[in-house]
Motif scaffolding. Structure first.
Motif, PDB file in Angstrom:
ATOM      1  N   ALA A  45       0.833  -1.201   0.000  1.00 29.96           N
ATOM      2  CA  ALA A  45       0.000   0.000   0.000  1.00 29.96           C
ATOM      3  C   ALA A  45       0.865   1.247   0.000  1.00 29.96           C
ATOM      4  O   ALA A  45       2.027   1.216   0.419  1.00 29.96           O
ATOM      5  CB  ALA A  45      -0.897   0.001   1.233  1.00 29.96           C
ATOM      6  N   ASP A  46       0.280   2.326  -0.485  1.00 27.97           N
ATOM      7  CA  ASP A  46       0.916   3.646  -0.442  1.00 27.97           C
ATOM      8  C   ASP A  46       2.353   3.619  -0.967  1.00 27.97           C
ATOM      9  O   ASP A  46       3.278   4.120  -0.336  1.00 27.97           O
ATOM     10  CB  ASP A  46       0.865   4.214   0.978  1.00 27.97           C
ATOM     11  CG  ASP A  46       1.152   5.704   1.000  1.00 27.97           C
ATOM     12  OD1 ASP A  46       0.858   6.389   0.006  1.00 27.97           O
ATOM     13  OD2 ASP A  46       1.703   6.182   2.014  1.00 27.97           O
ATOM     14  N   THR A  47       2.503   2.992  -2.125  1.00 31.19           N
ATOM     15  CA  THR A  47       3.820   2.855  -2.743  1.00 31.19           C
ATOM     16  C   THR A  47       3.800   3.491  -4.127  1.00 31.19           C
ATOM     17  O   THR A  47       2.911   3.204  -4.927  1.00 31.19           O
ATOM     18  CB  THR A  47       4.196   1.358  -2.870  1.00 31.19           C
ATOM     19  OG1 THR A  47       4.175   0.782  -1.568  1.00 31.19           O
ATOM     20  CG2 THR A  47       5.555   1.179  -3.494  1.00 31.19           C
ATOM     21  N   ALA A  48       4.771   4.350  -4.406  1.00 32.28           N
ATOM     22  CA  ALA A  48       4.892   4.954  -5.729  1.00 32.28           C
ATOM     23  C   ALA A  48       5.561   3.959  -6.663  1.00 32.28           C
ATOM     24  O   ALA A  48       6.620   3.408  -6.336  1.00 32.28           O
ATOM     25  CB  ALA A  48       5.701   6.237  -5.660  1.00 32.28           C
ATOM     26  N   LEU A  49       4.919   3.721  -7.808  1.00 33.85           N
ATOM     27  CA  LEU A  49       5.474   2.818  -8.817  1.00 33.85           C
ATOM     28  C   LEU A  49       5.574   3.569 -10.133  1.00 33.85           C
ATOM     29  O   LEU A  49       4.650   4.301 -10.512  1.00 33.85           O
ATOM     30  CB  LEU A  49       4.575   1.592  -8.998  1.00 33.85           C
ATOM     31  CG  LEU A  49       4.424   0.671  -7.789  1.00 33.85           C
ATOM     32  CD1 LEU A  49       3.373  -0.389  -8.061  1.00 33.85           C
ATOM     33  CD2 LEU A  49       5.751   0.034  -7.443  1.00 33.85           C
ATOM     34  N   LYS A  50       6.687   3.372 -10.830  1.00 34.57           N
ATOM     35  CA  LYS A  50       6.878   3.997 -12.141  1.00 34.57           C
ATOM     36  C   LYS A  50       6.521   3.021 -13.239  1.00 34.57           C
ATOM     37  O   LYS A  50       6.871   1.842 -13.190  1.00 34.57           O
ATOM     38  CB  LYS A  50       8.330   4.436 -12.323  1.00 34.57           C
ATOM     39  CG  LYS A  50       8.569   5.814 -11.832  1.00 34.57           C
ATOM     40  CD  LYS A  50       9.735   6.458 -12.512  1.00 34.57           C
ATOM     41  CE  LYS A  50       9.752   7.870 -11.985  1.00 34.57           C
ATOM     42  NZ  LYS A  50      10.891   8.608 -12.239  1.00 34.57           N
ATOM     43  N   GLY A  51       5.834   3.555 -14.242  1.00 35.20           N
ATOM     44  CA  GLY A  51       5.509   2.774 -15.420  1.00 35.20           C
ATOM     45  C   GLY A  51       6.697   2.706 -16.364  1.00 35.20           C
ATOM     46  O   GLY A  51       7.694   3.419 -16.197  1.00 35.20           O
ATOM     47  N   LYS A  52       6.590   1.858 -17.367  1.00 34.48           N
ATOM     48  CA  LYS A  52       7.658   1.708 -18.364  1.00 34.48           C
ATOM     49  C   LYS A  52       7.969   3.022 -19.076  1.00 34.48           C
ATOM     50  O   LYS A  52       9.101   3.270 -19.454  1.00 34.48           O
ATOM     51  CB  LYS A  52       7.242   0.667 -19.425  1.00 34.48           C
ATOM     52  CG  LYS A  52       7.281  -0.749 -18.942  1.00 34.48           C
ATOM     53  CD  LYS A  52       6.701  -1.734 -19.948  1.00 34.48           C
ATOM     54  CE  LYS A  52       7.269  -1.585 -21.324  1.00 34.48           C
ATOM     55  NZ  LYS A  52       6.713  -2.547 -22.285  1.00 34.48           N
TER      56      LYS A  52
END
Length: 184
Positions: A45-52
């Motif tokens: 939860a509450d985690t920033a993820l970057k897309g390709k």
């Protein structure tokens, strides 16, 4: 069809690191436009993820903290994220619960890896990005090269170009339409 077909429904878009940007954002916005409340879920939860392609999204919930009763619709975004999602026990549990409840599970591109790892594709018709067709077949699925394939509560597509058909079919399945494009 009315514009708010999913009013009052709860949906989630599942993402992992290096998700295919448009395969997360297009369903997210299209589901909201159809009236659903939508959250982003991942391994944590509450985690920033970057897309390709660089889009940054923040998860609202961890899959392990969500149960099928919390959702009406689940979309799994493709890209590289599904390779990480498929190893998480909470992700697999949620996907199995959604399937057991007969709730719509939509997956696109490489996201087919997640239902494979959850053990729910045997005997089902699906599509995906062609490079994982063997993985789906080896798990017992009947793979088709089609823009969208609907098999009961499963909605699957191959790539970003298929997103309009993918979302039309998913919304029809979610509202219980009897005639859905790509259905048996």
């Amino acid at each position: 069809m009315t514009e708010r077909q999913l009013e009052g429904r709860r949906a989630a878009v599942m993402i992992g690191p290096l998700f295919e940007d448009v395969e997360a954002t297009y369903p997210y916005h299209r589901l909201r436009e159809a009236g659903a409340s939508v959250e982003l879920i991942g391994v944590a939860a509450d985690t920033a993820l970057k897309g390709k392609k660089g889009e940054e999204l923040r998860t609202d919930s961890a899959a392990a903290d969500v149960i099928a009763d919390d959702l009406d619709v689940l979309v799994i975004a493709g890209g590289f994220g599904p390779d990480k999602l498929r190893t998480d026990a909470g992700v697999k549990k949620l996907v199995r619960e959604m399937n057991d409840a007969g709730k719509p599970i939509a997956f696109i591109c490489h996201a087919g890896w997640v239902p494979v790892s959850a053990g729910i594709v045997d005997g089902r018709r699906v599509t995906s990005y062609p490079t994982i067709a063997d993985d789906l077949r080896n798990a017992g699925a009947e793979w088709e090269d089609a823009e969208v394939v609907v098999d009961g509560n499963f909605v699957s597509s191959r790539r970003p170009d298929d997103l309009p058909a993918f979302m039309r079919a998913l919304i029809e399945v979610a509202v219980g339409a009897e005639e859905v494009v790509g259905a048996r």
